[in-house]
Scaffold this active site. Structure first.
Site, mmCIF file in Angstrom:
data_model
loop_
_atom_site.group_PDB
_atom_site.id
_atom_site.type_symbol
_atom_site.label_atom_id
_atom_site.label_comp_id
_atom_site.label_asym_id
_atom_site.label_seq_id
_atom_site.Cartn_x
_atom_site.Cartn_y
_atom_site.Cartn_z
ATOM 1 N N GLU A 161 -24.054 27.519 11.431
ATOM 2 C CA GLU A 161 -24.522 26.310 11.697
ATOM 3 C C GLU A 161 -25.545 26.303 13.295
ATOM 4 O OE1 GLU A 161 -20.769 24.592 13.693
ATOM 5 O OE2 GLU A 161 -20.118 23.996 11.789
ATOM 6 N N GLU A 357 -15.347 26.754 6.956
ATOM 7 C CA GLU A 357 -14.819 25.801 8.019
ATOM 8 C C GLU A 357 -14.173 24.807 7.324
ATOM 9 O OE1 GLU A 357 -16.810 26.237 12.137
ATOM 10 O OE2 GLU A 357 -17.556 27.996 11.833
#
Ligand code: FCB
Length: 450
Positions: A161, A357
């Site tokens: 991320e 995720e």
């Protein structure tokens, strides 16, 4: 209606080092920027930190068995850079921990998936990600970890991320190191991408058959209305949130509209000649983290904001259920995201997608035995797995789905109150599988969502 995933589909869960390990000062581990940030008064809800976390550093063997007991074939974890290198020198004791963890996973038939960087930059690196040199140090770190674990770990993710470790951390100040400087956040974003590209080149050379990739968090941004202003604000948010990262990795260019939007603050000396070629070094898998989709309308500018090209963006809630984070539950957003990525980026490059995720925090209520009957989380997972299957039926090449998270843990600036786990962690650090863990174990074992 029951849906089924193909044989070999990855079904498992994910965690990250700082969120679960604890042992923050043990065996030579040094401070990361999160250790430092946690000491800033008011930075973290209740002044909490990762000093003990889930004590995974000492309980890793039990946790590996738990993964196996829950039928999971894959476990994505991250390495703490400041645990394995001290001022650039390998810290053997820190490396030994990950070596033991990997052995334990393999002994339990759980495939390790390693993320090199899940936000816990060594605090000693001057300037953090605003410094181009940090990207070089990242390559040294990647090679050192690979040297020790590459014989047993075959899937390597460079970054987790990068939007969070740049715009959320250096422009909004919400994450470590807590800066609120838009130009610094652009520097951080570019250097993170550079670190990714250089590390892929170096790892590829060291280990041509390893599977290499990055994990990007995608939060689709939609306009609240058809008005030109709302559409433009959503475009600008989407530009820095999603396309800023995926576009250069797959095409070797930053999106032209984003460069226009940021022209006034884009540092002239930032991008060197060969940077974008490095950033677009071919990868083998794109990790996708998806939690929600956001709708925006144009409003009054606010600062600081992670949306540096859209300080006038105001989020509008739709009539959708919310998670414990206040995030809208929007599985259709995941289906559309996967279809878009496959059509515009990964499909043409022949690169598969893995959901690295997906999951939800809810306000869990435990009974006297600590058991949580989390029907809301089961519903969330069922609907998101269904969305993945739909995207696959529409042609997207998706190879796996990893739940965030294996267990309740340190949810960054939110502290421990936000529980994302399939497994509850109580105040004595006991692991107690929730109803969702039992449900997901069945999915993982059969490949079927009933
Ligand atoms: C993601 C992070 C992960 C966790 C979840 C809820 O952005 O990668 O560490 O915080 O959100």
């Amino acid at each position: 209606m029951s849906i089924e995933f193909p044989r070999g589909f990855l079904l498992g869960s994910a965690t990250s080092a700082y969120q679960i390990e604890g042992a923050a000062a043990e065996d030579g581990r040094q401070d990361s920027i999160w250790d430092v940030f946690c000491r800033v008064p008011g930075a973290i809800v209740n002044g909490e930190d990762g000093l003990v976390a889930c004590d995974h550093y000492h309980r890793y063997a039990e946790d590996a068995k738990l993964l196996a007991a829950l039928g999971m074939n894959t476990y994505r974890f991250s390495v703490s850079w400041s645990r394995v290198l001290n001022d650039g020198v390998v810290n053997r004791a820190g490396m030994d921990f990950y070596s033991r963890l990997v052995d334990e996973l393999l002994a339990n038939d759980v495939t390790p998936w390693l993320t090199l960087y899940h936000w816990d930059l060594p605090a000693a690196l001057p300037g953090g990600w605003t410094n181009r040199d940090t990207a070089k140090r990242f390559v040294d770190y990647a090679l050192a970890v690979h040297e020790r674990l590459g014989d047993r770990v075959r899937t390597w993710t460079t970054l987790n991320e990068p939007w969070c470790s740049s715009f959320l951390s250096y422009a909004a100040g919400v994450h470590a190191p807590g800066q609120t400087d838009p130009a610094a956040s652009i520097r951080a974003a570019h250097h993170l991408l550079l670190a990714h590209g250089w590390a892929v080149q170096a790892l590829r050379e060291a280990d041509p058959s390893a599977s290499l990739g990055a994990t990007i968090n995608f939060t689709p941004a939609l306009p609240a209305s058809d008005s030109a202003r709302d559409r433009d604000v959503a475009r600008r948010v989407d530009g820095t949130t999603n396309r800023f990262f995926v576009e250069p990795v797959f095409t070797g260019h930053y999106p032209a509209d984003v460069l226009d939007d940021l022209a006034e603050i884009w540092p002239d000396d930032l991008v060197a000649e060969e940077d974008l070629a490095a950033i677009s070094t071919p990868i083998d898998v794109l990790g996708v983290n998806y939690y929600t989709t956001n709708v925006f309308r144009a409003g009054e500018p606010t600062e600081p904001t992670p949306h540096i090209a859209a300080p006038d963006a105001v989020q509008v809630l739709r009539d959708l259920p919310l998670t414990g984070m206040g995030w809208e539950v929007d599985p259709a957003g995941l289906r559309n995201l996967l279809t878009w990525l496959h059509a515009d980026y990964t499909g043409p490059a022949g690169v598969p997608l893995v959901i690295t995720e997906s999951g939800a925090a809810f306000d869990d209520v435990a009974d006297e035995a600590g058991y949580v009957d989390d029907a809301d989380r089961i519903d969330y997972l069922r609907r998101h797995l269904t969305a993945v299957r739909e995207a696959m039926d529409a042609g997207a090449d998706v190879r796996g789905y990893l739940v965030w998270s294996l267990m309740d843990n340190f949810e960054w600036a939110h502290g421990y109150a936000k529980r994302f786990g399939l497994v509850r962690v109580d105040s004595d650090l006991n692991r107690i599988p929730k109803a969702s863990a039992r449900w997901f174990a069945d999915v993982a074992r059969t490949g079927r969502v009933g």
